[in-house]
Motif scaffolding. Structure first.
Motif, PDB file in Angstrom:
ATOM      1  N   UNK A  34       0.873  -1.176   0.000  1.00 45.45           N
ATOM      2  CA  UNK A  34       0.000   0.000   0.000  1.00 45.45           C
ATOM      3  C   UNK A  34       0.908   1.223   0.000  1.00 45.45           C
ATOM      4  N   UNK A  35       0.681   2.120  -0.960  1.00 46.48           N
ATOM      5  CA  UNK A  35       1.538   3.304  -1.110  1.00 46.48           C
ATOM      6  C   UNK A  35       0.689   4.553  -0.902  1.00 46.48           C
ATOM      7  N   UNK A  36       0.614   5.047   0.343  1.00 45.17           N
ATOM      8  CA  UNK A  36      -0.123   6.296   0.565  1.00 45.17           C
ATOM      9  C   UNK A  36       0.627   7.466  -0.068  1.00 45.17           C
ATOM     10  N   UNK A  37      -0.128   8.332  -0.721  1.00 39.12           N
ATOM     11  CA  UNK A  37       0.424   9.530  -1.329  1.00 39.12           C
ATOM     12  C   UNK A  37      -0.353  10.739  -0.810  1.00 39.12           C
ATOM     13  N   UNK A  38       0.221  11.928  -0.968  1.00 39.48           N
ATOM     14  CA  UNK A  38      -0.565  13.140  -0.701  1.00 39.48           C
ATOM     15  C   UNK A  38      -1.792  13.067  -1.618  1.00 39.48           C
ATOM     16  N   UNK A  39      -2.838  13.809  -1.307  1.00 41.25           N
ATOM     17  CA  UNK A  39      -3.999  13.790  -2.198  1.00 41.25           C
ATOM     18  C   UNK A  39      -5.184  14.482  -1.567  1.00 41.25           C
ATOM     19  N   UNK A  51      -1.971   3.253   7.940  1.00 38.14           N
ATOM     20  CA  UNK A  51      -1.453   2.431   9.047  1.00 38.14           C
ATOM     21  C   UNK A  51      -2.563   2.126  10.057  1.00 38.14           C
ATOM     22  N   UNK A  52      -3.366   3.141  10.370  1.00 40.70           N
ATOM     23  CA  UNK A  52      -4.450   2.966  11.350  1.00 40.70           C
ATOM     24  C   UNK A  52      -5.481   1.957  10.839  1.00 40.70           C
ATOM     25  N   UNK A  60      -1.390  -7.031   7.639  1.00 39.98           N
ATOM     26  CA  UNK A  60       0.050  -6.754   7.777  1.00 39.98           C
ATOM     27  C   UNK A  60       0.708  -6.461   6.431  1.00 39.98           C
ATOM     28  N   UNK A  61      -0.016  -5.856   5.516  1.00 36.95           N
ATOM     29  CA  UNK A  61       0.560  -5.541   4.205  1.00 36.95           C
ATOM     30  C   UNK A  61       1.569  -4.398   4.360  1.00 36.95           C
ATOM     31  N   UNK A  62       2.768  -4.508   3.762  1.00 37.01           N
ATOM     32  CA  UNK A  62       3.748  -3.434   3.886  1.00 37.01           C
ATOM     33  C   UNK A  62       3.209  -2.103   3.359  1.00 37.01           C
ATOM     34  N   UNK A  63       3.544  -1.040   4.073  1.00 37.84           N
ATOM     35  CA  UNK A  63       3.146   0.321   3.687  1.00 37.84           C
ATOM     36  C   UNK A  63       4.410   1.062   3.263  1.00 37.84           C
ATOM     37  N   UNK A  64       4.356   1.673   2.090  1.00 43.66           N
ATOM     38  CA  UNK A  64       5.506   2.403   1.541  1.00 43.66           C
ATOM     39  C   UNK A  64       5.124   3.875   1.427  1.00 43.66           C
ATOM     40  N   UNK A 101       7.746   0.093   5.176  1.00 48.50           N
ATOM     41  CA  UNK A 101       8.953  -0.472   4.560  1.00 48.50           C
ATOM     42  C   UNK A 101       9.796   0.713   4.084  1.00 48.50           C
ATOM     43  N   UNK A 102      11.001   0.881   4.636  1.00 47.02           N
ATOM     44  CA  UNK A 102      11.778   2.070   4.287  1.00 47.02           C
ATOM     45  C   UNK A 102      12.308   2.032   2.857  1.00 47.02           C
ATOM     46  N   UNK A 103      12.344   3.199   2.239  1.00 41.69           N
ATOM     47  CA  UNK A 103      12.860   3.300   0.873  1.00 41.69           C
ATOM     48  C   UNK A 103      11.959   4.156   0.017  1.00 41.69           C
ATOM     49  N   UNK A 104      12.406   4.442  -1.196  1.00 37.05           N
ATOM     50  CA  UNK A 104      11.625   5.256  -2.131  1.00 37.05           C
ATOM     51  C   UNK A 104      10.530   4.411  -2.773  1.00 37.05           C
ATOM     52  N   UNK A 105       9.339   4.991  -2.884  1.00 40.94           N
ATOM     53  CA  UNK A 105       8.182   4.244  -3.393  1.00 40.94           C
ATOM     54  C   UNK A 105       8.454   3.667  -4.781  1.00 40.94           C
ATOM     55  N   UNK A 106       9.000   4.467  -5.694  1.00 47.26           N
ATOM     56  CA  UNK A 106       9.226   3.974  -7.060  1.00 47.26           C
ATOM     57  C   UNK A 106      10.160   2.770  -7.058  1.00 47.26           C
ATOM     58  N   UNK A 107      11.223   2.844  -6.258  1.00 42.81           N
ATOM     59  CA  UNK A 107      12.199   1.752  -6.203  1.00 42.81           C
ATOM     60  C   UNK A 107      11.586   0.493  -5.609  1.00 42.81           C
ATOM     61  N   UNK A 108      10.851   0.645  -4.505  1.00 41.69           N
ATOM     62  CA  UNK A 108      10.254  -0.518  -3.843  1.00 41.69           C
ATOM     63  C   UNK A 108       9.159  -1.150  -4.703  1.00 41.69           C
ATOM     64  N   UNK A 109       8.379  -0.317  -5.379  1.00 43.00           N
ATOM     65  CA  UNK A 109       7.361  -0.858  -6.292  1.00 43.00           C
ATOM     66  C   UNK A 109       8.037  -1.608  -7.441  1.00 43.00           C
ATOM     67  N   UNK A 110       9.102  -1.021  -7.985  1.00 45.29           N
ATOM     68  CA  UNK A 110       9.816  -1.654  -9.100  1.00 45.29           C
ATOM     69  C   UNK A 110      10.367  -3.020  -8.690  1.00 45.29           C
TER      70      UNK A 110
END
Length: 308
Positions: A34-39, A51-52, A60-64, A101-110
């Protein structure tokens, strides 16, 4: 049954909460990230809301952590619709940050997409900033993406400006990148969300679906539509509906371009059904309301049972 691997880009947001809840408990889906973004509201809130929600649902799905602003456009906000934190009407117990999950969203998604044995579906129910960054930085991932399903865009009038829908208007340049990705794209536009509303008696059925139903009933009861329409509109779950039950929708191919230069039309989705030669997306133009409402209520009940 092989589950569809899914990455969700989201800006929760009340209807995002419903879409994520359904996705997390759908038998057909394997939500990888799950990748929360501004919006709808700022990233600090959308991240905490994701997260909540997972704490509430016991998932327990990783959040980026996604993008905190658009690529080019000035940042907009829908706090007047969803409340300052994005989820007016319900107090979740605050979650810690252990699922991040620490790291940049684009990299982790890739990495997730490239390492997946099955092709991954991308679900975009907020501004498309993170998917645009993914395709710009890692274009090779497209080979292992099955499709993109989007809630966004408008065939006619908009809900952010006269001609632009909120998710696309939030980052028009990102949306243009995504629509030019050459991947199969399915779109639940604003009009389908407007049509896929629940009536008061159907909302009562949602409320009867245990704690999850209580939570969603409380949230949806606090949406303040800019036009004052009393119907409860279920925008983002329509994209999940298209992914899981396309038979509920009438889909038509179209060429989609995003207006990037117009003084009064910036962020407008130019959906051209006449240009079949350059069609780059399938647009939902109608929905079977009875089937959709039944599926939505059944999905909430399933989530409530799965949570326990």
């Amino acid at each position: 049954m092989t589950k569809k691997p899914l990455i969700i880009s989201t800006d929760p947001g009340i209807d995002d909460i419903a879409a994520m809840t359904i996705s997390l408990f759908a038998d057909e889906l394997d939500v990888r990230m799950i990748v929360p973004t501004w919006g709808n509201v700022a990233l600090e809130y959308t991240l905490q809301n994701a997260l909540d929600l997972e704490k509430f649902l016991h998932t327990k799905v990783p959040v980026v952590v996604g993008a905190n602003q658009p690529l080019v456009a000035p940042k907009i906000s829908a706090a007047s619709v969803h409340g300052k934190t994005g989820i007016a009407g319900y107090e979740f117990e605050k979650a810690d940050r252990s699922l991040i999950k620490p790291g940049l969203a684009a990299t982790l998604m890739a990495e997730e997409i490239k390492n997946s044995p099955e092709k991954v579906t991308l679900l975009g129910i907020g501004p498309l900033t993170d998917f645009a960054l993914l395709f710009k930085q890692y274009p090779e991932v497209k080979d292992n993406v099955e499709q993109i399903v989007i809630m966004g865009g408008n065939i006619g009038r908009g809900n952010h400006s006269p001609l632009a829908e909120y998710n696309i208007a939030g980052d028009p340049e990102a949306a243009q990148v995504v629509f030019h990705s050459s991947l199969p794209i399915k779109v639940a536009p604003l009009e389908i969300g407007n049509k896929a509303h629940l009536l008061p008696d159907q909302m009562t059925k949602v409320k009867e679906c245990g704690e999850v139903g209580d939570m969603l009933y409380a949230l949806f009861s606090h949406i303040h539509e800019p036009d004052g329409d009393p119907h409860i509109k279920i925008y983002d779950p329509t994209a999940v509906g298209i992914l899981l039950h396309p038979e509920m929708f009438t889909m038509k191919k179209a060429n989609v371009e995003i207006e990037l230069r117009g003084q009064f039309t910036y962020g407008a989705s130019v959906i051209n059904f006449m240009d079949q030669e350059h069609a780059n997306a399938e647009i939902a133009t109608d929905v079977d309301l009875e089937k959709f409402a039944k599926w939505f209520i059944d999905s909430i009940e399933k989530a409530d049972q799965g949570r326990e």
